[in-house]
Design a protein around this motif. Structure first.
Motif, PDB file in Angstrom:
ATOM      1  N   TYR A 221       1.056  -1.144  -0.033  1.00  0.00           N
ATOM      2  CA  TYR A 221      -0.118  -0.051  -0.079  1.00  0.00           C
ATOM      3  C   TYR A 221       0.895   1.324  -0.009  1.00  0.00           C
ATOM      4  O   TYR A 221       1.675   1.454   0.904  1.00  0.00           O
TER       5      TYR A 221
ATOM      6  N   TYR B 268       3.075   3.657   2.608  1.00  0.00           N
ATOM      7  CA  TYR B 268       4.204   3.022   3.505  1.00  0.00           C
ATOM      8  C   TYR B 268       5.510   3.829   2.778  1.00  0.00           C
ATOM      9  O   TYR B 268       6.433   4.271   3.662  1.00  0.00           O
TER      10      TYR B 268
ATOM     11  N   ASN C  70      -3.349  -6.451   1.263  1.00  0.00           N
ATOM     12  CA  ASN C  70      -3.779  -6.183  -0.179  1.00  0.00           C
ATOM     13  C   ASN C  70      -2.503  -6.018  -0.955  1.00  0.00           C
ATOM     14  O   ASN C  70      -1.309  -5.502  -0.438  1.00  0.00           O
TER      15      ASN C  70
ATOM     16  N   TYR D 196      -8.010  -4.926   6.651  1.00  0.00           N
ATOM     17  CA  TYR D 196      -8.832  -5.956   6.016  1.00  0.00           C
ATOM     18  C   TYR D 196      -9.187  -7.352   7.053  1.00  0.00           C
ATOM     19  O   TYR D 196      -9.728  -8.050   6.568  1.00  0.00           O
TER      20      TYR D 196
ATOM     21  N   SER E 188      -9.583   0.037  10.557  1.00  0.00           N
ATOM     22  CA  SER E 188     -10.506   0.953  10.006  1.00  0.00           C
ATOM     23  C   SER E 188     -12.110   0.507   9.745  1.00  0.00           C
ATOM     24  O   SER E 188     -12.318  -0.739   9.764  1.00  0.00           O
TER      25      SER E 188
HETATM   26  C1  LIG Z   1      -3.653  -1.885   2.711  1.00  0.00           C
HETATM   27  C2  LIG Z   1      -4.612  -0.899   2.979  1.00  0.00           C
HETATM   28  N1  LIG Z   1      -4.123  -0.168   3.898  1.00  0.00           N
HETATM   29  C3  LIG Z   1      -4.704   0.988   4.179  1.00  0.00           C
HETATM   30  C4  LIG Z   1      -5.686   1.704   3.645  1.00  0.00           C
HETATM   31  C5  LIG Z   1      -6.613   2.806   3.656  1.00  0.00           C
HETATM   32  O1  LIG Z   1      -7.763   2.687   4.000  1.00  0.00           O
HETATM   33  P1  LIG Z   1      -8.667   3.806   5.131  1.00  0.00           P
HETATM   34  O2  LIG Z   1      -7.601   5.140   5.209  1.00  0.00           O
HETATM   35  O3  LIG Z   1      -9.662   3.978   4.554  1.00  0.00           O
HETATM   36  O4  LIG Z   1      -8.736   3.117   6.403  1.00  0.00           O
HETATM   37  C6  LIG Z   1      -6.247   0.782   2.344  1.00  0.00           C
HETATM   38  C7  LIG Z   1      -7.368   1.356   1.401  1.00  0.00           C
HETATM   39  O5  LIG Z   1      -7.461   0.945   0.557  1.00  0.00           O
HETATM   40  C8  LIG Z   1      -5.577  -0.162   2.078  1.00  0.00           C
HETATM   41  O6  LIG Z   1      -5.767  -1.083   1.022  1.00  0.00           O
END
Ligand SMILES: Cc1ncc(COP(=O)(O)O)c(C=O)c1O
Length: 393
Positions: free
Chosen positions: A127, A130, A177, A208, A239
């Motif tokens: 993501y 980072y 993800n 997730y 989240s």
């Molecule tokens: C791996 C991952 N981390 C963090 C997020 C951020 O999500 P949010 O800021 O909506 O909690 C996402 C959103 O797609 C994500 O896929």
């Protein structure tokens, strides 16, 4: 003058995708399977709770979150992971995990380690925040392949000791993800031991965690408690975006050791944007309710089953354990995404847009990421077109 440290960031995935696809016509009715934006309904009472609390927009919200929200989050952590954190010192509400993942690096990454710029380790693909957080604190990113060979999670333990000694932070995403892989107890146990041995901190992106099939994924904080690890070794991020289908609410939390949280809170008191009070109130209700989360999970399960049926015979197909993406092996992700768009109208993301080129190559290059967020019928239609177009079955 402008800073150099962001100059070599690649264009974000979605503008890149538009540049790749939008110069060509769609080859069929358009099916969007690119963005991980949840589409299932959120609980119907969300609007009412916001309306009841609308007067809260008239005041500056408490930076650290209301005691009620922190309490609801701590109770959720206790129910979900069997870990009792202190609601006052170990929990902080966030405007979604993305800002928290970014700001945690500011609060927790030292300027140097062993006399050199520290390393921040992260999976590849990953993501993207980072890497930006790493650049912002003047640390050096190290992209650690998370491939079929490593069970789709980064094998940090395989890195040389001198690399691990230089690491200050490690980002890890579980459920992952894009691959849908889940870190198990053994993975967390060895990562925590590595963190202790080489003195780094784990930033565990678990946003997730509630979308899974089979057993609920174990959490980093849970394994830290079970193994008696130092609670300061790990910070978790959660989240409501995926759990409750509310990506637009911008609500999540960070939890971990009291000293890590004190530092995150302090920095946020200066520079952060606290959650508006009505959002804190509704978030409190959402963390306390599991019925809508179970319903949501059941909807994803149906889609996982459809995906398994459609791709079951495709060599290399990895039935996702969690999350809501398929990470499908192809020869070349960009070529596959373009072919799909031109021949069928299905939009998917080339895996290389989520990963970095390193000396070992780009581990996302031979993949496409497919989001299972559209309604069931549309998802089934899109997946069938993908199979027929790319795998000729
Ligand atoms: C791996 C991952 N981390 C963090 C997020 C951020 O999500 P949010 O800021 O909506 O909690 C996402 C959103 O797609 C994500 O896929």
């Amino acid at each position: 003058m402008f800073p150099d440290r962001f100059s070599n960031l690649p264009a974000y995935a979605f503008p890149r995708l538009r540049a790749l696809l939008d110069v060509h016509a769609a080859g069929g009715s358009v099916v969007h399977m690119t963005i991980g934006e949840p589409k299932h309904p959120f609980p119907s009472w969300v609007g009412e709770v916001l309306a009841e609390n609308v007067a809260g927009y008239g005041v500056y919200p408490p930076n650290d979150g209301t005691p009620e929200l922190r309490g609801a989050i701590a109770d959720w952590i206790a129910r979900r992971y069997g870990v009792r954190v202190d609601a006052d010192t170990q929990v902080m509400p966030l405007n979604g995990t993305r800002e928290g993942l970014y700001n945690a690096a500011m609060a927790l990454c030292p300027e140097a380690k062993g006399g050199r710029a520290p390393l921040v380790l992260m999976p590849n693909p990953f993501y993207q925040v980072y890497a930006v957080a790493t650049a912002s604190v003047g640390a050096e990113p190290m992209f650690v392949p998370a491939t079929a060979e490593t069970g789709h999670l980064p094998d940090f333990g395989a890195l040389p000791a001198e690399v691990l000694d230089r690491a200050a932070l490690v980002y890890i995403c579980s459920p992952a993800n894009p691959q849908g892989a889940v870190a198990d107890r053994a993975y967390w146990t060895s990562l925590l031991a590595l963190a202790e041995r080489h003195d780094f901190r784990i930033l565990a992106d678990e946003c997730y965690s509630e979308i899974y099939r089979g057993e609920a994924p174990v959490g980093a904080l849970q394994v830290a408690q079970e193994t008696g690890a130092d609670p300061e070794r790990v910070v978790i991020f959660h989240s409501l975006s995926k759990r409750s289908n509310l990506p637009g609410l911008r609500s999540g939390f960070v939890a971990g050791g009291p000293e890590s949280l004190r530092r995150i809170r302090q920095l946020r008191a200066y520079s952060g944007a606290p959650l508006p009070l009505p959002i804190q109130r509704v978030s409190e209700r959402l963390w306390a309710d599991e019925a809508h989360v179970e319903e949501n999970r059941a909807l994803y399960l149906e889609k996982f089953q459809i995906a398994d049926r459609i791709f079951g015979n495709v060599p290399g197909y990895l039935p996702p354990r969690a999350g809501f993406f398929l990470w499908l092996p192809v020869e070349d992700g960009e070529a596959a995404a373009l072919k799909l768009w031109q021949e069928t109208g299905v939009r998917v993301l080339p895996g290389a847009y989520l990963s970095r080129e390193t000396d070992a190559g780009n581990p996302g290059k031979g993949y496409i990421r497919v989001a299972l967020v559209a309604p069931k019928h549309e998802t089934e239609q899109g997946l069938t077109r993908i199979r027929d177009c790319l795998y000729g079955q």
